[in-house]
Design a protein around this motif. Structure first.
Motif, PDB file in Angstrom:
ATOM      1  N   PHE A   1     -33.194 -13.104 -16.385  1.00 26.79           N
ATOM      2  CA  PHE A   1     -32.265 -14.159 -16.821  1.00 26.79           C
ATOM      3  C   PHE A   1     -31.287 -14.501 -15.703  1.00 26.79           C
ATOM      4  CE2 PHE A   1     -28.500 -15.885 -18.873  1.00 26.79           C
ATOM      5  CZ  PHE A   1     -29.024 -16.761 -19.813  1.00 26.79           C
ATOM      6  N   ALA A   2     -30.798 -13.480 -15.022  1.00 28.76           N
ATOM      7  CA  ALA A   2     -29.871 -13.707 -13.913  1.00 28.76           C
ATOM      8  C   ALA A   2     -30.536 -14.533 -12.814  1.00 28.76           C
ATOM      9  CB  ALA A   2     -29.379 -12.366 -13.366  1.00 28.76           C
ATOM     10  N   ARG A   3     -31.749 -14.178 -12.459  1.00 31.10           N
ATOM     11  CA  ARG A   3     -32.462 -14.925 -11.410  1.00 31.10           C
ATOM     12  C   ARG A   3     -32.740 -16.363 -11.837  1.00 31.10           C
ATOM     13  NH1 ARG A   3     -35.126  -9.768 -10.434  1.00 31.10           N
ATOM     14  NH2 ARG A   3     -36.646 -10.263 -12.074  1.00 31.10           N
ATOM     15  N   GLU A   4     -33.214 -16.533 -13.053  1.00 27.72           N
ATOM     16  CA  GLU A   4     -33.581 -17.873 -13.534  1.00 27.72           C
ATOM     17  C   GLU A   4     -32.381 -18.811 -13.606  1.00 27.72           C
ATOM     18  OE1 GLU A   4     -35.327 -16.950 -17.259  1.00 27.72           O
ATOM     19  OE2 GLU A   4     -37.150 -16.073 -16.380  1.00 27.72           O
ATOM     20  N   ASN A   5     -31.187 -18.245 -13.812  1.00 25.42           N
ATOM     21  CA  ASN A   5     -29.983 -19.066 -13.978  1.00 25.42           C
ATOM     22  C   ASN A   5     -29.012 -18.933 -12.807  1.00 25.42           C
ATOM     23  OD1 ASN A   5     -30.150 -20.245 -16.889  1.00 25.42           O
ATOM     24  ND2 ASN A   5     -30.822 -18.118 -17.084  1.00 25.42           N
ATOM     25  N   ASP A   6     -29.515 -18.379 -11.703  1.00 22.84           N
ATOM     26  CA  ASP A   6     -28.740 -18.289 -10.468  1.00 22.84           C
ATOM     27  C   ASP A   6     -27.390 -17.615 -10.702  1.00 22.84           C
ATOM     28  OD1 ASP A   6     -28.378 -18.618  -7.727  1.00 22.84           O
ATOM     29  OD2 ASP A   6     -27.399 -20.570  -7.965  1.00 22.84           O
TER      30      ASP A   6
ATOM     31  N   SER B   1     -21.728 -14.391 -13.542  1.00 21.16           N
ATOM     32  CA  SER B   1     -22.090 -13.016 -13.206  1.00 21.16           C
ATOM     33  C   SER B   1     -22.318 -12.258 -14.508  1.00 21.16           C
ATOM     34  CB  SER B   1     -20.971 -12.350 -12.390  1.00 21.16           C
ATOM     35  OG  SER B   1     -21.250 -10.988 -12.149  1.00 21.16           O
ATOM     36  N   MET B   2     -23.111 -11.204 -14.452  1.00 14.85           N
ATOM     37  CA  MET B   2     -23.322 -10.398 -15.653  1.00 14.85           C
ATOM     38  C   MET B   2     -23.555  -8.945 -15.271  1.00 14.85           C
ATOM     39  SD  MET B   2     -27.163 -11.391 -16.919  1.00 14.85           S
ATOM     40  CE  MET B   2     -26.667 -13.069 -17.226  1.00 14.85           C
ATOM     41  N   THR B   3     -23.280  -8.077 -16.247  1.00 11.74           N
ATOM     42  CA  THR B   3     -23.491  -6.645 -16.115  1.00 11.74           C
ATOM     43  C   THR B   3     -24.228  -6.152 -17.354  1.00 11.74           C
ATOM     44  OG1 THR B   3     -21.407  -6.356 -14.885  1.00 11.74           O
ATOM     45  CG2 THR B   3     -22.374  -4.381 -15.866  1.00 11.74           C
ATOM     46  N   PRO B   4     -25.337  -5.421 -17.210  1.00 11.75           N
ATOM     47  CA  PRO B   4     -25.961  -4.821 -18.395  1.00 11.75           C
ATOM     48  C   PRO B   4     -25.022  -3.792 -19.005  1.00 11.75           C
ATOM     49  CG  PRO B   4     -27.436  -4.773 -16.488  1.00 11.75           C
ATOM     50  CD  PRO B   4     -26.079  -5.124 -15.983  1.00 11.75           C
ATOM     51  N   GLU B   5     -24.736  -3.938 -20.295  1.00 12.95           N
ATOM     52  CA  GLU B   5     -23.784  -3.032 -20.933  1.00 12.95           C
ATOM     53  C   GLU B   5     -24.328  -1.605 -20.991  1.00 12.95           C
ATOM     54  OE1 GLU B   5     -21.122  -2.635 -25.036  1.00 12.95           O
ATOM     55  OE2 GLU B   5     -22.786  -4.050 -24.940  1.00 12.95           O
ATOM     56  N   ASN B   6     -25.601  -1.441 -21.323  1.00 15.99           N
ATOM     57  CA  ASN B   6     -26.145  -0.091 -21.525  1.00 15.99           C
ATOM     58  C   ASN B   6     -27.501   0.160 -20.880  1.00 15.99           C
ATOM     59  OD1 ASN B   6     -24.269   1.497 -23.290  1.00 15.99           O
ATOM     60  ND2 ASN B   6     -24.525  -0.282 -24.612  1.00 15.99           N
ATOM     61  N   VAL B   7     -28.333  -0.844 -20.736  1.00 22.32           N
ATOM     62  CA  VAL B   7     -29.759  -0.588 -20.511  1.00 22.32           C
ATOM     63  C   VAL B   7     -30.111  -0.100 -19.109  1.00 22.32           C
ATOM     64  CG1 VAL B   7     -30.417  -2.201 -22.307  1.00 22.32           C
ATOM     65  CG2 VAL B   7     -30.269  -3.007 -19.929  1.00 22.32           C
TER      66      VAL B   7
ATOM     67  N   LYS C   1     -24.981 -14.077 -10.484  1.00 24.33           N
ATOM     68  CA  LYS C   1     -24.823 -12.786  -9.828  1.00 24.33           C
ATOM     69  C   LYS C   1     -25.024 -11.677 -10.857  1.00 24.33           C
ATOM     70  CE  LYS C   1     -21.402 -12.501  -6.768  1.00 24.33           C
ATOM     71  NZ  LYS C   1     -22.031 -12.637  -5.445  1.00 24.33           N
ATOM     72  N   MET C   2     -25.380 -10.489 -10.373  1.00 24.40           N
ATOM     73  CA  MET C   2     -25.608  -9.390 -11.309  1.00 24.40           C
ATOM     74  C   MET C   2     -25.095  -8.089 -10.716  1.00 24.40           C
ATOM     75  SD  MET C   2     -29.166  -8.291 -13.161  1.00 24.40           S
ATOM     76  CE  MET C   2     -29.290  -6.841 -14.216  1.00 24.40           C
ATOM     77  N   ARG C   3     -24.357  -7.338 -11.553  1.00 25.62           N
ATOM     78  CA  ARG C   3     -23.886  -6.005 -11.187  1.00 25.62           C
ATOM     79  C   ARG C   3     -24.765  -4.964 -11.881  1.00 25.62           C
ATOM     80  NH1 ARG C   3     -19.859  -3.605 -11.942  1.00 25.62           N
ATOM     81  NH2 ARG C   3     -18.876  -3.235  -9.928  1.00 25.62           N
ATOM     82  N   GLY C   4     -24.996  -3.842 -11.215  1.00 24.81           N
ATOM     83  CA  GLY C   4     -25.736  -2.745 -11.820  1.00 24.81           C
ATOM     84  C   GLY C   4     -24.789  -1.685 -12.346  1.00 24.81           C
ATOM     85  N   HIS C   5     -25.068  -1.182 -13.553  1.00 24.47           N
ATOM     86  CA  HIS C   5     -24.164  -0.231 -14.205  1.00 24.47           C
ATOM     87  C   HIS C   5     -24.996   0.752 -15.027  1.00 24.47           C
ATOM     88  CE1 HIS C   5     -20.509   1.144 -16.263  1.00 24.47           C
ATOM     89  NE2 HIS C   5     -21.176   1.037 -17.401  1.00 24.47           N
ATOM     90  N   ALA C   6     -24.957   2.025 -14.763  1.00 18.96           N
ATOM     91  CA  ALA C   6     -24.331   2.728 -13.656  1.00 18.96           C
ATOM     92  C   ALA C   6     -25.333   3.806 -13.225  1.00 18.96           C
ATOM     93  CB  ALA C   6     -23.002   3.351 -14.087  1.00 18.96           C
ATOM     94  N   LEU C   7     -25.328   4.149 -11.940  1.00 15.94           N
ATOM     95  CA  LEU C   7     -26.359   5.053 -11.424  1.00 15.94           C
ATOM     96  C   LEU C   7     -26.120   6.517 -11.787  1.00 15.94           C
ATOM     97  CD1 LEU C   7     -26.848   3.418  -7.914  1.00 15.94           C
ATOM     98  CD2 LEU C   7     -28.430   3.333  -9.869  1.00 15.94           C
ATOM     99  N   VAL C   8     -24.888   6.979 -11.660  1.00 14.88           N
ATOM    100  CA  VAL C   8     -24.591   8.391 -11.931  1.00 14.88           C
ATOM    101  C   VAL C   8     -23.367   8.462 -12.842  1.00 14.88           C
ATOM    102  CG1 VAL C   8     -23.907  10.603 -10.932  1.00 14.88           C
ATOM    103  CG2 VAL C   8     -25.565   9.149  -9.732  1.00 14.88           C
ATOM    104  N   TRP C   9     -23.569   9.081 -14.006  1.00 18.51           N
ATOM    105  CA  TRP C   9     -22.519   9.183 -15.018  1.00 18.51           C
ATOM    106  C   TRP C   9     -22.751  10.465 -15.805  1.00 18.51           C
ATOM    107  CZ3 TRP C   9     -22.087   5.974 -20.131  1.00 18.51           C
ATOM    108  CH2 TRP C   9     -20.780   6.043 -20.632  1.00 18.51           C
TER     109      TRP C   9
END
Length: 379
Positions: free
Chosen positions: A108-113, A78-84, A115-123
């Motif tokens: 990259f997440a799709r190509e390597n199967d 699994s991965m989370t984009p730190e800032n972008v 999971k991916m978390r989104g960070h963050a919508l409202v801050w």
């Protein structure tokens, strides 16, 4: 697990010394031992914890090369984009989105199967000033801000629908001051608590299948824990589409205690919410948010004593995580290895920290083996 490695290595040494006088069965045993060693070396955190929860890591677009890429593929699923994907990065102007960096991570997440978390919508931080300003330069109206928020969430969430399985919808809305409830941000100033409710509603509309999380730091400290619980209960009682709480996990060798961690896990999960540790690292220093310079007599050496204290803390944390596998649905480390950590720059710039399981050369530290050792002990 360290014992397994030592036994395997001993077998290999013996096979070399006595290569000239072995039976066929002994040779077969050597092959089996070699195969087992290779399998063990290929395993990563994600494999040791496959029966518990996904193990993730915070990444940047430049993470997918060299040793960093190899470590990500071996140890994380699994991965989370730190800032972008923060608003200021991905939506810098009202009519302009910047997709390249976020798309690279999603691809990259799709190509390597993975999971991916989104960070963050409202801050309240890393948000473009445009979102709070009216055309005349004054403060935007409540109606217009809600529409801008909706447009942003619709656009970003829809783009990554099917790739991002979970979003940190609202990040760090609870005030640091124990005498206050919600943080005095421009979101709150203009919209009141509706900014939280609407953010979750808009995200759910954009992707009904995505898991939606409220995310915050110091979520284990009792006084802030209780206020986060109050917010979450309010959202649950009002049938707001929220699925879980993200406990950031920016901890240290000093705290939190096991009792505090278990209490928080119990309280949050009692609301029927999933719990994820979303930004785990274990600092060698106490939390000093306002401090900005090293002291003259201060060292940032990673001493054996500090190493042992970090091991003990990590072992305790993971023991608790395993105990809560029924409600804990994800664990994400904040950065890949000690080669880079945001803690090298904050709160004290230039003070080297060593908060992760892998060292500056992307090799496992002693604490890594202690974290995976449970498999041998619990059988």
């Amino acid at each position: 697990m360290k014992t397994i490695y030592k036994k395997i290595n001993l077998l290999l040494v013996c096979s070399i010394l006595f290569a000239g006088c072995k039976s066929g069965s002994e040779e077969n045993n050597e092959v089996a031992a070699t195969t087992t060693q290779e399998q063990e070396q290929e395993k990563g955190l994600k494999d040791y914890y496959s029966e518990y929860f996904p193990v993730g890591v915070a990444v940047a677009p430049n993470s997918f090369e060299g040793k960093s890429k190899e470590l990500i593929l071996q140890h994380y699923n699994s991965m989370t984009p730190e800032n972008v994907m923060k608003m200021g990065e991905i939506h810098p102007e009202q009519d302009r989105y910047s997709w390249e960096a976020a798309d690279k991570i999603a691809n990259f997440a799709r190509e390597n199967d993975m999971k991916m978390r989104g960070h963050a919508l409202v801050w309240h931080q890393q948000t473009g000033d445009w979102i709070f300003k009216a055309e005349d330069g004054g403060q935007v109206s409540k109606e217009e801000l809600l529409q801008r928020m909706k447009n942003h969430i619709d656009t970003v969430v829809s783009r990554y629908k099917g790739t991002i399985y979970a979003w940190d919808v609202v990040n760090e809305a609870i005030a640091d001051n124990p005498e206050e409830f919600l943080r005095a941000s421009e979101w709150y100033e203009i919209l009141g608590e509706d900014f939280i409710i609407k953010a979750f509603e808009y995200a759910h509309q954009a992707d009904p299948e995505a898991k939606l999380f409220y995310n915050d730091y110091n979520a284990i400290i009792p006084e802030k824990r209780d206020r986060i619980y109050k917010l979450l209960k309010m959202l649950v009682d009002r049938d707001v589409p929220i699925d879980g709480v993200g406990i950031q996990g920016h901890w240290s060798i000093f705290d939190p205690s096991e009792e505090e961690l278990r209490k928080a896990m119990d309280m949050y999960s009692s609301l029927g919410l999933e719990v994820q540790i979303t930004e785990l690292d274990v600092s060698l220093y106490p939390w000093e948010k306002e401090r900005r310079e090293m002291r003259e007599d201060e060292s940032d050496e990673f001493t054996p004593e500090l190493q042992q204290k970090q091991i003990e803390k990590y072992k305790m944390f993971f023991e608790v995580f395993r105990d809560y596998k029924e409600v804990m649905t994800g664990l994400t480390f904040w950065n890949i290895a000690d080669a880079y950590s945001w803690l090298d720059y904050y709160p004290v710039p230039g003070r080297k920290n060593y908060p992760l399981l892998f060292d500056e050369d992307y090799e496992p530290k002693e604490v890594y083996y202690e974290v995976i050792e449970f498999e041998e002990n619990e059988d």
